[in-house]
Scaffold this active site. Structure first.
Site, mmCIF file in Angstrom:
data_model
loop_
_atom_site.group_PDB
_atom_site.id
_atom_site.type_symbol
_atom_site.label_atom_id
_atom_site.label_comp_id
_atom_site.label_asym_id
_atom_site.label_seq_id
_atom_site.Cartn_x
_atom_site.Cartn_y
_atom_site.Cartn_z
ATOM 1 N N THR A 195 0.852 -1.198 0.000
ATOM 2 C CA THR A 195 0.000 0.000 0.000
ATOM 3 C C THR A 195 0.887 1.247 0.000
ATOM 4 O OG1 THR A 195 -1.728 -1.202 1.172
ATOM 5 C CG2 THR A 195 -1.857 1.200 1.231
ATOM 6 N N ASN A 241 -5.250 -10.574 -7.381
ATOM 7 C CA ASN A 241 -5.263 -11.190 -6.045
ATOM 8 C C ASN A 241 -6.491 -12.066 -5.826
ATOM 9 O OD1 ASN A 241 -6.297 -8.359 -6.137
ATOM 10 N ND2 ASN A 241 -7.145 -8.951 -4.163
ATOM 11 N N GLN A 250 1.137 -10.241 -5.931
ATOM 12 C CA GLN A 250 0.781 -11.658 -5.851
ATOM 13 C C GLN A 250 1.690 -12.547 -6.703
ATOM 14 O OE1 GLN A 250 -1.265 -12.997 -3.743
ATOM 15 N NE2 GLN A 250 -2.361 -11.211 -2.967
ATOM 16 N N SER A 287 4.793 -6.853 -1.422
ATOM 17 C CA SER A 287 4.447 -6.852 0.002
ATOM 18 C C SER A 287 4.981 -8.146 0.609
ATOM 19 C CB SER A 287 2.929 -6.783 0.137
ATOM 20 O OG SER A 287 2.562 -6.888 1.491
ATOM 21 N N HIS A 315 4.500 -9.899 3.363
ATOM 22 C CA HIS A 315 3.704 -10.933 4.045
ATOM 23 C C HIS A 315 2.944 -11.838 3.089
ATOM 24 C CE1 HIS A 315 -0.494 -9.146 3.961
ATOM 25 N NE2 HIS A 315 0.203 -8.085 3.638
ATOM 26 N N THR A 367 13.965 5.671 10.622
ATOM 27 C CA THR A 367 14.851 4.538 10.913
ATOM 28 C C THR A 367 14.247 3.249 10.368
ATOM 29 O OG1 THR A 367 15.607 5.697 12.881
ATOM 30 C CG2 THR A 367 16.061 3.327 12.786
ATOM 31 N N CYS A 386 -9.084 -7.289 2.070
ATOM 32 C CA CYS A 386 -9.280 -5.855 2.310
ATOM 33 C C CYS A 386 -10.723 -5.426 2.079
ATOM 34 C CB CYS A 386 -8.346 -5.049 1.405
ATOM 35 S SG CYS A 386 -6.640 -5.469 1.712
HETATM 36 N N1 PLP Z 1 -1.955 -5.271 -4.076
HETATM 37 C C1 PLP Z 1 -2.418 -6.526 -4.056
HETATM 38 C C2 PLP Z 1 -2.645 -7.244 -5.353
HETATM 39 C C3 PLP Z 1 -2.673 -7.171 -2.843
HETATM 40 O O1 PLP Z 1 -3.125 -8.433 -2.848
HETATM 41 C C4 PLP Z 1 -2.430 -6.459 -1.630
HETATM 42 C C5 PLP Z 1 -2.757 -7.083 -0.324
HETATM 43 O O2 PLP Z 1 -3.794 -7.697 -0.161
HETATM 44 C C6 PLP Z 1 -1.932 -5.152 -1.712
HETATM 45 C C7 PLP Z 1 -1.721 -4.588 -2.940
HETATM 46 C C8 PLP Z 1 -1.649 -4.352 -0.457
HETATM 47 O O3 PLP Z 1 -0.644 -4.948 0.301
HETATM 48 P P1 PLP Z 1 -0.405 -4.519 1.838
HETATM 49 O O4 PLP Z 1 -1.715 -4.646 2.530
HETATM 50 O O5 PLP Z 1 0.592 -5.455 2.350
HETATM 51 O O6 PLP Z 1 0.040 -3.123 1.848
#
Ligand code: PLP
Length: 396
Positions: free
Chosen positions: A75, A154, A182, A202, A204, A240, A330
């Site tokens: 994000t 996603n 993804q 991202s 995670h 930092t 989300c």
């Molecule tokens: N873009 C895509 C395709 C995603 O699947 C996600 C997370 O679900 C994001 C952006 C945003 O990632 P984050 O929430 O780690 O900032």
């Protein structure tokens, strides 16, 4: 003893990849030093940040480590790219695809708040942008500052074909951001070869800690400076560094890059998903697979189950020990049908009756079978009226 829950929501978030915890742990303990400090112990910390930058540059197919800026996740990376383009091209519009993640749609809101034009490109029935459509939209709406598209969706896993996009976008005088969140560990990334100006990841999503991420920026692309302060990240992002998260991101990036180089990776990754879809369509012939006929990342399946809203299926599946989602995490709290499916032209009732399963690298046909049994059983319990599929159906 009850079977442990089968977690099939890797596109929402993934557990730490093997070995990542061990790599990051010292930076939460003895190696706590500030990487900007000139002391001897700080050198090791600085070295870890550099190693991670090299690993992420390799993963993303960047020209070198200086092309990578660490962020708190995609994000932030997306906002940074949009910010850089907005500052560098003060007159142009922002063009985004209709099936983007809410992170990009949210960043577009910031663009709108600046009083800037936003143009949405429609997607085809598989959620992908067609080059002639994009070309027409760019020609009709110039000047264009930035085009932002998602690479691996996603929700459906559909891969956006990239051929012709660089010429089309750069030919219109625009910069290009690609949301590659993804992709890591599933398909190779080649940011330099693709000629994208910016790309976001991202941590995670591929086994690094939450709150870690990166932005790729090409040589010659306007450099983002979205957070000023102590001059960290070459002045692009002051503050930092979150060293433990960055070290974990580097370790997960190394694993993901190794995985996609393995020629057997794609087939192994798809084994669980393909078994799931074959078995599910056998048990529930009314079901359909969204974007099932186009190249997808191998771990993702978004299935339509006519007649039964996903919000009824999800708790039943959880009772069965299978954890999936109804689409993007989300958007999950809204209980609204997936905006991605609606953009693809999927009818609202089928979009509301769709489940996303996203498998992990350790899953195989057994997990695919167990998921299909669980989904079929939950759907049968709800005993919906017979309905015909309306998505892009893959037959068993
Ligand atoms: N873009 C895509 C395709 C995603 O699947 C996600 C997370 O679900 C994001 C952006 C945003 O990632 P984050 O929430 O780690 O900032």
């Amino acid at each position: 003893m009850a079977e442990s829950p089968l977690y099939l929501d890797y596109n929402a978030t993934a557990p730490l990849a093997p070995g990542v915890r061990e790599v990051l742990a010292p930076f939460l303990g003895a190696d706590f030093h500030n990487p900007s400090s000139l002391s001897q112990p700080a050198q090791k910390v600085r070295g870890a940040v550099h190693e991670a930058r090299l690993a992420v540059a390799r993963l993303m197919g960047a020209q070198g480590p200086d092309r990578i800026t660490f962020t708190s996740g995609a994000t932030e990376s997306i906002h940074a790219a949009f910010h850089a383009a907005a500052c560098a091209r003060p007159d142009g519009a922002l063009v985004i695809g209709a099936a983007e993640h809410s992170a990009s749609k949210g960043a577009a809101q910031f663009w709108a708040a600046l009083g800037r034009r936003i143009v949405t490109v429609p997607v085809d029935a598989d959620g992908r942008i067609e080059v002639p459509t994009l070309q027409r939209i760019l020609a009709e709406n110039g000047p264009i500052a930035l085009v932002s598209l998602i690479y691996a969706n996603n929700e459906t896993g559909a891969l956006q074909p990239l051929e012709g996009l660089a010429d089309c976008i750069h030919g219109a005088g625009a910069l290009w951001h690609l949301d590659t969140v993804q992709a890591p560990g599933k398909v190779p990334l080649a940011c330099a070869a693709w000629q994208v100006d910016y790309a976001s990841i991202s941590g995670h999503k591929f086994g690094a800690p939450k709150g870690s991420g990166a932005l790729y920026h090409a040589p010659g692309a306007p450099v983002p400076h979205w957070q000023t302060g102590g001059g960290q990240e070459q002045g692009r992002r002051g503050g930092t560094e979150n060293v433990a998260a960055i070290a974990g991101l580097g370790a997960a990036a190394r694993l993901a890059a190794e995985r996609v180089q393995d020629p057997g990776n794609a087939a192994r990754l798809a084994a669980a998903r393909d078994t799931f879809e074959t078995e599910l369509l056998h048990r529930v012939p009314q079901a359909c697979v969204h974007a099932g006929g186009v190249p997808r990342v191998g771990n993702t399946s978004f299935v339509g189950l006519p007649g039964t809203p996903a919000e009824y299926l999800l708790p039943l599946l959880e009772q069965e020990g299978v954890l999936v989602s109804a689409g993007s995490a989300c958007d999950a709290s809204h209980h609204a049908p997936s905006p991605v499916l609606l953009a693809m032209g999927v009818p609202e009732d089928l979009a509301s009756s769709s489940l996303r399963l996203s498998f992990g690298p350790e899953h195989g046909p057994d997990e695919g079978r167990r998921a299909a049994e669980g989904v079929a059983q939950a759907w049968t319990w709800m005993a919906p009226p017979q309905a015909a599929p309306t998505g892009n159906t893959v037959q068993p």
